[in-house]
Design a protein around this motif. Structure first.
Motif, PDB file in Angstrom:
ATOM      1  N   HIS A  41      21.970   8.567   4.696  1.00 45.54           N
ATOM      2  CA  HIS A  41      22.810   9.338   3.785  1.00 45.54           C
ATOM      3  C   HIS A  41      23.422  10.525   4.512  1.00 45.54           C
ATOM      4  O   HIS A  41      22.745  11.193   5.293  1.00 45.54           O
ATOM      5  N   GLN A  54      18.981  13.809   0.437  1.00 46.93           N
ATOM      6  CA  GLN A  54      18.765  12.380   0.174  1.00 46.93           C
ATOM      7  C   GLN A  54      18.491  11.664   1.492  1.00 46.93           C
ATOM      8  O   GLN A  54      18.846  12.178   2.546  1.00 46.93           O
ATOM      9  N   PRO A  55      17.861  10.461   1.383  1.00 47.72           N
ATOM     10  CA  PRO A  55      17.430   9.725   0.206  1.00 47.72           C
ATOM     11  C   PRO A  55      16.348  10.485  -0.579  1.00 47.72           C
ATOM     12  O   PRO A  55      15.555  11.224  -0.006  1.00 47.72           O
ATOM     13  N   MET A  56      16.327  10.250  -1.893  1.00 50.55           N
ATOM     14  CA  MET A  56      15.307  10.812  -2.776  1.00 50.55           C
ATOM     15  C   MET A  56      14.375   9.696  -3.241  1.00 50.55           C
ATOM     16  O   MET A  56      14.820   8.566  -3.442  1.00 50.55           O
TER      17      MET A  56
END
Length: 574
Positions: A41, A54-56
């Protein structure tokens, strides 16, 4: 994403993809790696810059997300979710909504978005794209590996197979530029997730589902103008929510002027406004132009003054046009379809130095009967009448014997053969919304995001779209005037001369013929095979003569040839 457990081995490829998209996310980067899924990301932060990386992943480790765009109703959605929120970001709201409601969550989102959720427990992925396709989402799926990205070139260049052009997509670009780059990408084997669709991918395969369709009512009673005005005002207010500066692209047309007026009232300080300026613009021949029918400059000045905005006139020097043409062909992997993309690129680069998001008037014409040709019975009876307005690049006969007929037949599925003008207009509007509008939105996204700038589209707001769909053609085109209901709704919001102004597209440089001829001559002296194999180059020769005075469609044809040549060279496509 790979179902054979070999995803982590592709980490280097995934990082190369992330670097190709660095311009879209200059504020941060992140990655997630497991044996079945690698996520990358790059982040453009408009909310919670410090906490929204992110990533989350959900606290229980079940779901992970990469998200692009804005969900404007995310604060209201949070109130319905039992979730331990840790950030102020809408990305986390989308993640929580998916964990609670599953794929049906997309029906609750009001905004512009493209996202992917990975289910670590079930080892399956979920892709989603917003209703009108404001945010792009390209992917390739071969039954074992899913690769996806915000721009198609990142997918095309990370695969093991050579980068090749999609022959049908390129031909569509030459013959029907207004509808091109939507059904599929310009790269062989790389698809676009269609607007208003989701894609679920598991070991059993990939399943696409449609969750949104914009369909205008052929008859009935239109919503009250006051309801439309209030909905647009709320849409602009929602689009103004950010923790970063916001500006406005202001042409002086009805749509951008209304957005500017509502934004000026919604924001603590009037937003800066940007409009394009070409050399000799006041003297252009607007009487013989297909879609640019008047000079924007005086109207943009009037609109800015009425809303108390500072107006920056962004210059587009003709001496720099050749470099502009090469740059936009590198940026736009769907290929530049309109000369106006030069203006979009210039505006984005100018605004990016001051703001991080801009409000734009896109989607208004397509959803509010904004095109005058809808009143032309020939244009609503056959797509050919629309295509002829923009001209075609000559194609080699052995490639396609009758290009216009071939693509006319393709788009006929949207048209409604009927004695009822309203039914024909409704069918033509469906074609415009599903094939023309996503192309316009793609162009707006790709040029702004190249500059690290987010384009926000209030006319794509779900509440406003529901009202627009209820306006029948008889009301939307009442009195032979395009956008009749929207014009009535904006009485008193914008200056009267702007409210009554005829629709005029974003300007293009009518004095650019000499540059186009020179660049086309240079590139066609040794064109890439991509061009040589498809285009009847000999048929273009008369247009290249310096003494030839080009009409509008001839200038457009050279513009597209230049774009295709640069595209082939840049991507190394034979």
């Amino acid at each position: 994403m790979r179902f054979d457990g070999g995803a982590a081995a592709q980490l280097a490829r995934a990082r190369v993809m992330r670097e190709r998209l660095r311009h879209r996310g200059p504020d941060g980067e992140g990655e997630l790696v497991d044996p079945y899924c690698v996520l990358q990301h790059t982040r453009l932060a408009l909310l919670d810059r410090e906490g929204g990386a992110q990533p989350m992943t959900t606290p229980d480790g079940r779901f992970s997300i990469v998200f692009n765009g804005e969900v404007y109703d995310h604060t209201a959605l949070r109130a319905e979710l039992s979730y331990p929120f840790r950030t102020r970001c809408d990305a986390e709201t989308v993640l929580a909504a998916f964990a609670a409601w599953g794929p049906a969550c997309v029906r609750r989102f009001n905004g512009m978005f493209a996202f992917f959720v990975w289910d670590h427990a079930r080892r399956c992925g979920f892709l989603a794209r917003d209703p009108l396709g404001v945010k792009p989402l390209a992917y390739a799926w071969d039954g074992v590996e899913l690769v996806f990205a915000s721009e198609a070139h990142a997918v095309a260049h990370c695969r093991d197979s050579p980068v090749r052009a999609d022959d049908d997509a390129v031909l569509e670009y030459l013959i029907a530029p207004c509808f091109s780059g939507v059904a599929t990408s310009m790269f062989e084997g790389v698809e676009y997730l269609q607007p208003g669709h989701t894609l679920e991918v598991s070991r059993e395969g990939a399943t696409a589902r449609r969750y949104f369709r914009f369909e205008v009512a052929a008859d009935g009673e239109a919503p009250a103008p006051e309801a439309l005005r209030s909905a647009l005002q709320r849409a602009v207010e929602r689009a103004c929510v950010a923790e970063a500066p916001i500006g406005v692209f202001l042409s002086g047309g009805l749509d951008s002027s209304a957005i500017a007026a509502f934004a000026a009232a919604a924001l603590p300080e009037p937003p800066p406004a940007y409009t394009i300026a070409f050399e000799g613009m006041a003297g252009f021949d607007y009487d013989h132009s297909t879609i640019v029918v008047s000079d924007d400059s005086p109207f943009a000045t009037r609109a800015a003054a009425a809303s108390g905005l500072s107006l920056m006139r962004v210059q587009a020097p003709r001496s720099e046009l050749a470099a502009d043409l090469e740059r936009i062909a590198r940026h736009n992997d769907a290929l530049p379809a309109w000369e106006q993309e030069v203006a979009q690129d210039r505006l984005a680069r100018a605004a990016a130095g001051t703001v991080k998001a801009v409000l734009v008037g896109d989607a208004a014409d397509e959803t509010h009967f904004g095109y005058h040709f809808l009143l032309d019975a020939a244009a609503t009876a056959s797509p050919a009448a629309i295509l002829r307005r923009f001209g075609q690049v000559p194609v080699r006969r052995e490639v396609l014997a009758d290009p216009l007929a071939t693509f006319t037949e393709r788009y006929r599925a949207w048209m409604r053969p009927s004695d009822s003008p309203a039914q024909r207009i409704a069918g033509t509007t469906a074609l415009i919304v599903e094939r023309w509008l996503p192309r316009l939105l793609h162009n707006g996204d790709v040029h702004t995001m190249r500059a690290g700038l987010e384009a926000r589209v209030p006319f794509a707001d779900r509440e406003l779209l529901a009202l627009a769909a209820a306006v029948p053609p008889a009301s939307g085109l009442a009195g032979g005037v395009e956008k009749a209901v929207l014009r009535a709704a904006l009485r008193g919001v914008v200056p009267e001369e702007i409210r009554a102004r005829r629709k005029s597209a974003l300007p293009k440089d009518q004095g650019a013929a000499g540059v186009l001829q020179s660049e086309a001559s240079r590139l066609l002296a040794d064109p890439p095979e991509l061009v040589r194999a498809r285009v009847d180059v000999a048929a273009l020769a008369p247009l290249l003569a310096p003494q030839r005075r080009l009409i509008e469609w001839e200038r457009a044809a050279l513009f597209r040839i230049i774009g295709l040549c640069h595209f082939g060279h840049h991507h190394g496509i034979p």
